[in-house]
Design a protein around this motif. Structure first.
Motif: not given
Length: 121
Positions: A12-14, A85-86, A90, A119
């Motif tokens: 997933v992207q940040p 998410l950051k 991860t 992430v």
């Protein structure tokens, strides 16, 4: 005797969101609490969030306000909704349950196999 099966990990992207699911099955007499831990490469396993059968929740400071643990301990399931998410989130996320197996008299801790959350942009 007991299996914990996680699902829902991925890339997933940040700033994005993911929801993890965990279901416990087997010869389970009672569950005291379920929750999530994570382990990043080269780091120790750390608590993310837990939920007791009475609904009490506990979160790591690093995820408060971003992650939500929910589900039904009485139904042997727990979810982790992760938002904002950051990259530092991860890790491999592992489901944990503290439970009593039939024909035993004490609580034991069981772990799932883990699901990878990455992430990255």
């Amino acid at each position: 005797q007991v299996q914990l099966v996680e699902s829902g990990g991925g890339l997933v992207q940040p700033g994005g969101s993911l929801t993890l699911s965990c279901a416990a099955s087997g010869r389970i007499f009672a569950i005291d609490a379920m929750g999530w831990y994570r382990q990043a490469p080269g780091k120790e396993r750390e608590l993310v969030a837990t939920m007791t059968g009475s609904g009490h929740t506990n979160y790591a400071d690093s995820v408060k306000g971003r992650f939500t643990v929910s589900g039904g301990v009485a139904k042997n399931t727990v979810f982790l909704r992760m938002s904002s998410l950051k990259p530092e989130d991860t890790a491999v996320y592992l489901c944990n349950a503290r439970l009593v197996v039939y024909d035993t008299s004490s609580y034991s801790s069981y772990w799932g196999q883990g699901t990878q959350v990455t992430v990255s942009s």
